[in-house]
Design an enzyme around this catalytic site. Structure first.
Site, mmCIF file in Angstrom:
data_model
loop_
_atom_site.group_PDB
_atom_site.id
_atom_site.type_symbol
_atom_site.label_atom_id
_atom_site.label_comp_id
_atom_site.label_asym_id
_atom_site.label_seq_id
_atom_site.Cartn_x
_atom_site.Cartn_y
_atom_site.Cartn_z
ATOM 1 N N LYS A 9 -60.870 -95.004 -87.850
ATOM 2 C CA LYS A 9 -62.322 -94.964 -87.642
ATOM 3 C C LYS A 9 -62.713 -95.390 -86.229
ATOM 4 O O LYS A 9 -63.810 -95.063 -85.769
ATOM 5 C CB LYS A 9 -63.004 -95.884 -88.653
ATOM 6 C CG LYS A 9 -62.796 -95.481 -90.106
ATOM 7 C CD LYS A 9 -63.849 -94.533 -90.584
ATOM 8 C CE LYS A 9 -63.639 -94.194 -92.061
ATOM 9 N NZ LYS A 9 -64.666 -93.288 -92.575
ATOM 10 N N SER A 40 -69.696 -100.412 -95.766
ATOM 11 C CA SER A 40 -69.100 -101.663 -96.224
ATOM 12 C C SER A 40 -67.630 -101.692 -95.828
ATOM 13 O O SER A 40 -66.872 -102.507 -96.310
ATOM 14 C CB SER A 40 -69.234 -101.788 -97.740
ATOM 15 O OG SER A 40 -68.630 -100.669 -98.363
ATOM 16 N N ASN A 67 -56.427 -102.441 -93.448
ATOM 17 C CA ASN A 67 -57.288 -103.594 -93.703
ATOM 18 C C ASN A 67 -57.357 -103.894 -95.194
ATOM 19 O O ASN A 67 -58.133 -103.295 -95.926
ATOM 20 C CB ASN A 67 -58.670 -103.341 -93.117
ATOM 21 C CG ASN A 67 -58.607 -103.232 -91.609
ATOM 22 O OD1 ASN A 67 -57.827 -103.948 -90.962
ATOM 23 N ND2 ASN A 67 -59.377 -102.338 -91.022
ATOM 24 N N LYS A 73 -42.101 -101.930 -94.318
ATOM 25 C CA LYS A 73 -42.603 -103.227 -93.844
ATOM 26 C C LYS A 73 -43.925 -103.084 -93.103
ATOM 27 O O LYS A 73 -44.219 -103.848 -92.176
ATOM 28 C CB LYS A 73 -41.582 -103.931 -92.927
ATOM 29 C CG LYS A 73 -40.165 -104.007 -93.470
ATOM 30 C CD LYS A 73 -40.048 -104.796 -94.742
ATOM 31 C CE LYS A 73 -38.596 -104.878 -95.206
ATOM 32 N NZ LYS A 73 -38.510 -105.368 -96.592
ATOM 33 N N GLU A 86 -56.094 -86.745 -102.592
ATOM 34 C CA GLU A 86 -57.311 -87.381 -103.115
ATOM 35 C C GLU A 86 -57.001 -88.091 -104.440
ATOM 36 O O GLU A 86 -56.234 -87.578 -105.245
ATOM 37 C CB GLU A 86 -58.370 -86.298 -103.354
ATOM 38 C CG GLU A 86 -59.737 -86.845 -103.732
ATOM 39 C CD GLU A 86 -60.810 -85.758 -103.842
ATOM 40 O OE1 GLU A 86 -60.531 -84.702 -104.446
ATOM 41 O OE2 GLU A 86 -61.921 -85.985 -103.322
ATOM 42 N N LYS A 145 -56.832 -99.748 -83.121
ATOM 43 C CA LYS A 145 -57.889 -100.746 -82.944
ATOM 44 C C LYS A 145 -58.747 -100.808 -84.208
ATOM 45 O O LYS A 145 -58.992 -99.772 -84.833
ATOM 46 C CB LYS A 145 -58.773 -100.370 -81.756
ATOM 47 C CG LYS A 145 -58.060 -100.443 -80.408
ATOM 48 C CD LYS A 145 -57.896 -101.879 -79.961
ATOM 49 C CE LYS A 145 -57.335 -101.962 -78.550
ATOM 50 N NZ LYS A 145 -57.131 -103.369 -78.146
ATOM 51 N N GLY A 167 -64.873 -88.960 -97.435
ATOM 52 C CA GLY A 167 -66.017 -88.205 -96.947
ATOM 53 C C GLY A 167 -65.615 -86.935 -96.224
ATOM 54 O O GLY A 167 -66.402 -86.000 -96.095
ATOM 55 N N TYR A 216 -67.038 -108.243 -83.887
ATOM 56 C CA TYR A 216 -67.261 -107.311 -82.784
ATOM 57 C C TYR A 216 -68.704 -107.349 -82.285
ATOM 58 O O TYR A 216 -69.121 -106.490 -81.509
ATOM 59 C CB TYR A 216 -66.897 -105.888 -83.211
ATOM 60 C CG TYR A 216 -65.412 -105.718 -83.495
ATOM 61 C CD1 TYR A 216 -64.490 -105.773 -82.455
ATOM 62 C CD2 TYR A 216 -64.950 -105.522 -84.787
ATOM 63 C CE1 TYR A 216 -63.132 -105.633 -82.708
ATOM 64 C CE2 TYR A 216 -63.592 -105.380 -85.044
ATOM 65 C CZ TYR A 216 -62.690 -105.439 -83.996
ATOM 66 O OH TYR A 216 -61.349 -105.304 -84.247
ATOM 67 N N ALA A 231 -61.512 -89.951 -107.923
ATOM 68 C CA ALA A 231 -62.549 -89.739 -106.885
ATOM 69 C C ALA A 231 -62.375 -88.313 -106.395
ATOM 70 O O ALA A 231 -62.195 -88.056 -105.219
ATOM 71 C CB ALA A 231 -62.382 -90.739 -105.739
#
Lengths: 312, 312
Positions: A52, A77, A304, A270, A202, A47, A179, A114, A206
Site C-alpha cells: 500500500k 482501518s 502487519n 521464516k 480470494e 515501507k 478491493g 507517521y 469473501a
C-alpha cells in the site's frame, strides 16, 4: 491519469525515491510441495510493511501543489491509512484518516507514528462516509480512496513491473484480491509485458470478486468474514473493469487453506506475513494441477500482524 | 584440521554445495534506533533454519570414508541434532542423535525429518554421556560434538567469511555465545580479514563466557536459565582457547533485552528469529555508546521457534 502501462511506468519513477525495491524470495521446500518454481515478491518488507506504500505515494505525489496544500483524507482501518499518512508526511501535507472506533490500537498507532490525524467514527459504512464527507468539506482535503482510484491502481501495479523485471519468464502470476487495487494494476502490467496467466486468489468467505467475475457484473451485496483482514473489502468499480478483461481466473481458498499457507511461510521461509498475504500460496497448493512444473510469481502483500492474536 | 583461516576457507569450499549463501539484511528503522549501520547476516534462512548446518556438513564431509561408513552420533536437543542428521543423509550415512526425553516434539520431528535416529535418555548430563558412549561403542560411529570440535568451529566460521566479503569495512562484529562454536570460528576470520572489533553477546542468566573471559579461566560451574535456548550450554575448551585471544569484549544482556530485540526483528524486519538470535541486537541497543556511528555486523543465528509458546 490513464489506466495503462505508461501510467504505471510513470508511477514507478515517481515513487522510486520513497519505496523499497523489495526482494524476490524462494524456498526449495515449498517448491517441492508445489511441484513448481515459486517466486515470492516480498512486499511485506516494503515501507509501512505492505504494498500500500506504493499507491499512497503515487496518489499524494500526483496531486497539484494547489490541491496538495489542503491535505489528503481517507477511511481505513488497515495498511492504506498508515501508507497515506506516511506519503503525506513525505510531501509535508496533512492527512486525516477516518477510523472505526473499534479498530485495533496497533493500527491506530501506526497511523499516528507517521503523523496522520485519526478521526474516529462508528463502525458502519454510513458513519464512515458521513465522517469522511465532513472532513473533506471542512478542510478541502482530497479524498484518496483505498483502491477504486487510478493513481492508487497505477502505484500498486509497480509491484508487477519489478517482479517481471526480476523473473521475465513467469508462466503464472497469483495475486490476492480484496478491493482489487493490486490485482488490477498488476494485471495491466502482466498483459503487456509477460506471457503469464493472471490468477486472483480470494477467500471463499469473501468471494465477491469470484462472483463478479463469473457473472460479469459487479457484485455489491457482500458480507465478508475472513481471517484475511486486508481482504475484508468490496471490489471496486474501476478495479472490476480491469479485472473482467485482464484476469484469467479467480481461485477460492478456505480459511484453513489460508492458515496452513501462512504457517508454512512463517515456519519454512521464516517470513512474517499477514493472513491476506497467504491466500496466494494457499491457492497454489489447493489447485496444484494449474501450476505444476510452472514458474509462478506470488505477491506477499503485507506483514502487519498482531502478535497477540495469531491463528496458530 | 588446524584452527586457522586456511581451514575455514577450505571448509567454505567443502560445504558450498550443501548450504545457502545467506543474504545480509538491513532496516532503516533499526539503524535509526541504534544510531549505527546494522548488517544482519541471515542464518535463520540457512538450511535447517540455523548456522549449525555449516559445521555439521563440514564435520561429516571431513571424515575419511572408512570412518564415515560407521555413521555419526551426537547429543542435542536443538539445531545441531537436526543439522547433523541432514549432513549424514547428504553423505548417505547413518546418524544417531541422543535426545533428552523431555525435548520438544518439534525438535524430535526435525531430526526425524532428515532421517536421523533418535535415542532418548534421561534429561541429565550423566545419562546423556552414558547413552552416547553406548551408541558409539555399539556402532563405531564418530561422535561429532556440537561446538568443542575443530571441524565444527571451522564450518561455523564460514559465516564471517561471507559477511566480511559482503561488507568489507565493518567496524564491529557482534556474535552470540553459547558453547562458542560460532564465536570462535568467526573470531578467527575477523582477526585475519577485517579491522572489526569482535564482541560476544551473552544472556546475563547464562554468563559463563563472560565470567571465563574476565577471569581468563574456563568456568564450568554453570546453571544457565534463559529464554535463549540455543545458548543453554557451557563454553567449550577449544572455543575458549580461541575466544580468550581473539574476542575484544563479552556483552551481557537481560531476558527483557532479548525479548524486546526479538520483537523488533519480528515486527520491523518481519523476520522470524529464535531468541538466541536476538542477543546481538539486544547488546547493540543496550550499549549504544560502543556502536554509535559504526558499521556493525550482527549474526541472526537461527529461526526455529515453537509458534505455540512465544514470549509475547
Amino acid at each position: 491519469m490513464a489506466l495503462d502501462l505508461k501510467s504505471i511506468q510513470e508511477a514507478a519513477k515517481r515513487i522510486a525515491p520513497y519505496i523499497h525495491e523489495t526482494p524476490v524470495l524462494s524456498s526449495d521446500l515449498l517448491d517441492d510441495m508445489a511441484g513448481a518454481e515459486l517466486f515470492f515478491k516480498a512486499e511485506h518488507l516494503q515501507k509501512v510493511g505492505a504494498f500500500k506504500a506504493r499507491g499512497a505515494v503515487n496518489a499524494v505525489f500526483s496531486l497539484a501543489d494547489s490541491e496538495a496544500v489542503k491535505g489528503v483524507a481517507t477511511h481505513s482501518s488497515g495498511n492504506h491509512g498508515a501508507a497515506l499518512a506516511r506519503a503525506a508526511k513525505l510531501r509535508g501535507i496533512p492527512a486525516c484518516i477516518v477510523v472505526p472506533d473499534n479498530a485495533k490500537q496497533v493500527k491506530k498507532d501506526a497511523i499516528e507514528s507517521y503523523g496522520g490525524e485519526i478521526i474516529e467514527c462508528a463502525p458502519t459504512l454510513a458513519a464512515r462516509e458521513q465522517k469522511l464527507n465532513e472532513v473533506v468539506a471542512q478542510t478541502g482535503a482530497t479524498f484518496i480512496a483505498p483502491y477504486d482510484d487510478k493513481a492508487i491502481i497505477c502505484g500498486q501495479g509497480t509491484v508487477a513491473l519489478e517482479l517481471i523485471a526480476s523473473v521475465p519468464d513467469l508462466d503464472s502470476l497469483v495475486i490476492p484480491v480484496g478491493g482489487g487495487g493490486l490485482l488490477s494494476g498488476c494485471a495491466i502490467v502482466a498483459r503487456e509485458l509477460s506471457q503469464a496467466k493472471v490468477f486472483a486468489a480470494e477467500p471463499e468467505q469473501a468471494d465477491d470478486a469470484y462472483r463478479s467475475f463469473l457473472s460479469d457484473a459487479l457484485v455489491t451485496s457482500h458480507e465478508p468474514n475472513t481471517i484475511a483482514d486486508g481482504l475484508l473489502t468490496t471490489l471496486g468499480e474501476l478495479n472490476f473493469g480491469v479485472i473482467r478483461e485482464k484476469v484469467d481466473e479467480v481461485l477460492l481458498v478456505s480459511e484453513d487453506d489460508i492458515v496452513s499457507a501462512m504457517r508454512l511461510v512463517w515456519t519454512r521461509m521464516k517470513q512474517i506475513i499477514e493472513p491476506s498475504s497467504a491466500v496466494t500460496l494457499a491457492a497454489v497448493l489447493r489447485y496444484p494441477d494449474k501450476f505444476r512444473g510452472r514458474k509462478v510469481g506470488l505477491i506477499l502483500t503485507g506483514g502487519n500482524v498482531d502478535l497477540a492474536s495469531l491463528p496458530f
